[in-house]
Write a protein that holds these residues in place. Sequence first.
Motif, PDB file in Angstrom:
ATOM      1  N   ALA B 166       0.834  -1.197   0.000  1.00 35.35           N
ATOM      2  CA  ALA B 166       0.000   0.000   0.000  1.00 35.35           C
ATOM      3  C   ALA B 166       0.868   1.246   0.000  1.00 35.35           C
ATOM      4  N   THR B 167       0.599   2.146  -0.930  1.00 32.35           N
ATOM      5  CA  THR B 167       1.277   3.443  -0.929  1.00 32.35           C
ATOM      6  C   THR B 167       0.223   4.504  -1.179  1.00 32.35           C
ATOM      7  N   LYS B 168       0.583   5.736  -0.823  1.00 31.79           N
ATOM      8  CA  LYS B 168      -0.354   6.818  -1.117  1.00 31.79           C
ATOM      9  C   LYS B 168       0.413   8.037  -1.621  1.00 31.79           C
ATOM     10  N   SER B 169      -0.302   8.885  -2.298  1.00 35.47           N
ATOM     11  CA  SER B 169       0.292  10.174  -2.628  1.00 35.47           C
ATOM     12  C   SER B 169      -0.775  11.231  -2.441  1.00 35.47           C
ATOM     13  N   GLY B 170      -0.322  12.492  -2.322  1.00 39.88           N
ATOM     14  CA  GLY B 170      -1.262  13.568  -2.046  1.00 39.88           C
ATOM     15  C   GLY B 170      -1.847  13.424  -0.656  1.00 39.88           C
ATOM     16  N   GLY B 179       5.922  16.184  -1.388  1.00 37.20           N
ATOM     17  CA  GLY B 179       6.381  15.030  -2.158  1.00 37.20           C
ATOM     18  C   GLY B 179       5.984  15.146  -3.615  1.00 37.20           C
ATOM     19  N   TYR B 180       6.428  14.187  -4.401  1.00 36.47           N
ATOM     20  CA  TYR B 180       6.095  14.224  -5.827  1.00 36.47           C
ATOM     21  C   TYR B 180       4.604  14.006  -6.028  1.00 36.47           C
ATOM     22  N   ASP B 181       4.094  14.575  -7.083  1.00 30.36           N
ATOM     23  CA  ASP B 181       2.665  14.497  -7.368  1.00 30.36           C
ATOM     24  C   ASP B 181       2.366  13.219  -8.157  1.00 30.36           C
ATOM     25  N   LEU B 182       2.387  12.089  -7.456  1.00 26.39           N
ATOM     26  CA  LEU B 182       2.134  10.823  -8.142  1.00 26.39           C
ATOM     27  C   LEU B 182       0.670  10.678  -8.556  1.00 26.39           C
ATOM     28  N   TYR B 186      -0.624   8.357 -11.753  1.00 30.19           N
ATOM     29  CA  TYR B 186      -1.595   7.259 -11.757  1.00 30.19           C
ATOM     30  C   TYR B 186      -2.791   7.585 -12.659  1.00 30.19           C
ATOM     31  N   LEU B 193       0.410   0.836 -13.401  1.00 31.12           N
ATOM     32  CA  LEU B 193       1.434   1.149 -12.403  1.00 31.12           C
ATOM     33  C   LEU B 193       1.052   0.691 -11.002  1.00 31.12           C
ATOM     34  N   PHE B 436       7.831   0.379 -11.169  1.00 27.50           N
ATOM     35  CA  PHE B 436       6.577   0.146 -10.447  1.00 27.50           C
ATOM     36  C   PHE B 436       6.081  -1.295 -10.583  1.00 27.50           C
TER      37      PHE B 436
END
Lengths: 475, 451, 437
Positions: B166-170, B179-182, B186, B193, B436
């Motif tokens: 599990a990962t998250k962004s934003g 952080g980077y705007d993944l 996606y 990915l 990824f």
Amino acid sequence: MEFKKFLTGLQGIVGEANVVFHHDDLLVFEYDGSVDRGLPYAVVFPASTDEVSRVIALAYGAGVPMVGRGTGTGLSGGAIAPPGAIQIAFPRMNHILEVDTENRLALVEPGVINLNLDTHVRKFGLRYAPDPSSQRACSLGGNIAENAGGPHCLAYGTTTNHVLGMEVVLETGEVVNLGSLARETVGYDLRGVFTGSEGTFGIATKIAVRLLPVPESVRTFLGIFPDVESACTAVSAIIENGIVPAALEMIDALTIQAVQKVSDAGYPDDAGAVLLIELEGLQNEVDEIGAEVEAALWDTGATQVRAAESAEEREQLWAGRKGALGALGSIAPNYFLVDGVVPRTKLAQVLGQVAEVSKKYDIPIANVFHAGDGNLHPCLLFDERQPGALDNIVAAGAEVLRICVDAGGTLTGEHGVGLEKKEQMPLVFSEEDMAAMISVRDAFAPDNALNPGKIFPDGVQHTHSAHPAAPGMTV
Amino acid sequence: MESSLGDRLVGLLGSNAVVPVDGYNVDGLTPQAVVRPGNRLQVSEVLRWASAEQVSVLPWGGGTRMGLGNVPRKADLVLDLSRLDRLVDYQPADMTATVEAGVTLASLQEQLAPGGEFVPLESELSSRSTVGGILSVGSGGPLAHAYGLPREWLIGVSVLSADGIATKSGGKVVKNVTGYDLNKLYTGSLGTLGVIVEASFKLLPIDREAGALMASFPSLSSALSAGQKLLHSPAAPMGYQSVTSGASRRLQDSLNAASQDLGLGDPETALSFAFYSGRANATARRLEEGAALLLSAGANAVQRVEGPASNGLLRWITDAPSEMSPRSALMMKLSVPSKAAPSTSAESSDITLFGNRPEQLADPGFGTIRLFWPQAPGGAEEQPFLDAIKQTQQIAHRYGGSAVVEQCPLPIKGNIDVWGDAPDSLAIMRRIKDKFDPAGILNPGRFLGGI
Amino acid sequence: MAQPATGLPLSGFSGPDAPAEADLYRCVHCGLCLSSCPTYVETALEMESPRGRIALMKAVNEGRVEISPRIVSHWEACLQCRACEAVCPSGVPYGRIMEHTRAQVKAAGLQSKELRRVSRFFLQTTLTHPWKLRLGAHLIRIYQRLGIQKLLRLSHLLYLLPGGIAKLESNLPPMGRKFFGPSATVHPAQGEKKMTVALLSGCVMPLMQGPTMEATVRVLTRNGCDVVVPKGQGCCGALNAHAGDLFNARKMARTNIDALMAAGVERIVTSSAGCGSTMKEYADLLKDDPEYSAKAARFGEMTQDVTELLVGLPFQAPTATVNRKVTYQDPCHLAHAQRITAAPRTILNSIPGLELVEMENSGLCCGGAGIYSTTQPALSQRLLKRKMDSIDATGTHEIITANPGCMLQVEQGLKARKMPGRVRHVVDILDEAYGLE
């Protein structure tokens, strides 16, 4: 490589006059708008994509890290030179290459100043919407790197919502195009993930941005409130009414005092909070919504409400807000600006907690912020010359960020992580989250030669003085 | 003999989570198994297992756009996410919402409506399309001129990586550069990915008034140039769509009473729609000025459609490509800079397939043109398809855009890259994919350049 | 590459005229000044920006670096136009910091050759002795009539006047046919008397722009002022202060305070923006002078620019029509140092028939900046070109301003470009309008 030879190589690419390497000159490239410092090894001013590419290829080959520098107005240490790095700056690449009114886009070089672009395109009835408070001085290249925001991002989104495509140079010197002039592209949205990558993926050399039409009518309201709580209630009341203003800004009592000290912005001395609201649209739209906004301000306890429509009057209402950060200099020589974001509904609660931090650390904290999107800007005021002051500030800042995160928010809304907040990243992101991010960087810059040591925690604390010489480089 | 994939999944997740494979075809390929996990943990387990076993996984939302993309290299397992359909968090005063990926767009809008808000995503067949699917495709709809693409509204995303981590962004706040705007990465990555399991959005208040203009024009090109004038005026609509008469035939049936005054008899006739919403006074003014502008810009007739009827019109035009799909032999979507829309449309109209010109649905504001070549008797020959596709892509490329084949006969699909020529950044995209999904199990081959 | 001098004992600034730390550290290096700075706009180099210059001062102050010729070159490239000060949200008193920094440079003997030369032959020798200036001006007038080039080439007289003329002797600004100067005469108010004012005669202006000085007297008397031009006064000392010659600047300030305040007037008025800004800040200059500090403060309060005074009186709008288009160039020391931008425009807009066409970046320095055109000819010319482009774009042939330095610089710009047009002071055109009544 011997430094002299490297220098000669740089000069061979951009011309002798366009490489700064004398220590005395480099002193003016060691800072940005924040508290970090780092002396670059040299600063290079390329004039074209080709020169940028060759400079980068040369530095890459020599194992010298690099960082792009816009105009040094950043607030997170993003453009601060990592140890032993050269800075690539863009005073010579400051041309608006094209304004395409039919497609409503502009093609610019990275050194173009944000406000200059906006002023230029207004001649065609268009505008560039992202308007950081430093828009008079900051450059588009820097805006891309940091995904810069600004007051009007409430309605129009931040830089990333306005970038269509760009030409970028990767760490090896390879030139690649990301995005396109069309709104939708095939493949991964690389220009999207590049925007806000804080200069670690590549350096943008041409940027295509979207332009919006200038609205028919603009009206600005200024509401004066006895305290921050009632002003926060007003913010909620406006949003709950189904109104998304173009901008919705708040200034607290301490900031009001600072602003008034520097020049009279027309705020009463005993004001507890000032709210600035800007509406844009058709005349009758602005009339209708304006009446609702005014009513909401009075209903929530405003002691004064002013409205302005002419550009001049609006400028007056905005003057205090725009000059607020700098005006803090009249209270203390330095400020440490925390860019935390919280859900709008948590504004009042979080501001209360911030006030407690102020007491606990005995640090005056001024608040001037984008209330509409919950983007706080608590400014921790201090004097860097006092021993230990900065450590105290950094600790208090970390606590403020923790409060924001605990309230469901995050570390930075528009300034970037940079050097300043990298050690706090674990408050928001897990090892795995960051590993995913780093793997994207690895795809763009496998050798991490661009702006290394930023964004992700590495245990290296703030540096306030000149960096030592780079390893592997003989002077 | 080794036990089947389905059996092993039953062992892993229990029999409830494994469903029959009927109706889960992708490009003619029937998966060996379909799994419908009930929670995020199960999705993670499936992925971890699939990754270790080199089992290819095709994430599935509502299944409405499974034809998009290249023919998968391998289609072992379909991962149906429709049971992940909770609204996780909704605070009207924050104007944000967090939802699981399997919730349908229609259901989400219904749940947001009591708060007076909506999420500005647009999708065909919104009662079936899921949020996760819409994000994976990353496209907009008829109001893209105003709302842009899903990328503009996604503020946070939870993703399970190819190996189930599990990962998250934003996050859940509307402004965030931590952080980077993944999120951007996606969105539009067609599930190559990671598997999106939860998403947070920025919302907008529901406008109080809605209305539309419906106008007939002597030709599509006059409809498009009038549209550009309208879009550059103070009476600019939220979106402007023009359709050729063939494409609008079904509309004429459904809106017969309303459209009979528009004089749609001539096959050259094109129909345009301009959608408005906002406060009552402003919407009224825009409708009035907009109608006058379209008439002066060459419309044969203009009709105002107000209230719920305009929403029906918007739904019809949103679903139009799905309506056109069964009758089309070849469907392509072109994205060009808005200025180039009229010429792209005009040049494309000359490309014939078995003697037929394409019907068109064009958005001169956002720069999207969809082409629909009708089915023709005996039209199975390959070369004419390849020629039409190539010519169309050349036009799009000449205007700095792209042309994606959205539908074509399977044998042809297997021989082309439906996404067209790859940009020079393909190498970076490939490296991202490798990082990824090193085992290459997620939607293998469906994306650009065979990613 | 030189290494920072960290660890060494502080060298820094020293003495009573060191820039105050409280002033220096008020700068939070936000960068909002950058775009207002003419030399930054022209070069886009941080070293040539107010923020960069202050950073260098801080570095010197902290003992991280010693004052070097390179650092001095960045400080000397500053026009001291103070545009940065006007936009600084922190209220950094940049003008004051720069004057003190230049004093440190001067004390350390590190001034550039050019500045040293101008200082020696002009600032310290000529400006401090009005009679020398007058003599020089007479000689130039003779030269312009007779063309005695040799005489001038052999002498240092070319340094008598600013305007880059040492290199442009063929372009020497024409000396006025009639010099203006202090006298015992009282120019009586016309009509009802409102107040008595003392007019600063100044240094260059009475010699080169004598008619403007006379026009100043006429518009003041016309608006109810008794005007005196007391004897004993001299140059205001602005150029000396800007160059860091605080010793002479103070001497000149004291002379003027004595001469002008002895006249028993209500206001002290000047038609030179540069002088006005310095005179208003005499208190800063003399803050450590026990005898003069209070007087200087009073003097500053009494001082007004002629446009400021006129608008405050208020002046009578002329009734005659002047049907012409003009543009207005904001003198830096009026717009930025004194923050006066409205008053001159109010006067121009009051003249019937006159159309004011605003130029782009009116407040961006023309490159005149006192002795700057002589000490920094290259940058000065680049800024002048920018200014002339802005003027050209207005399509007007009459440039109005309110400072002698700007007038000379723009006149030179017109000549160099062979552009038609003339440069005049606000009071010139107001006087013309009154004259037509």
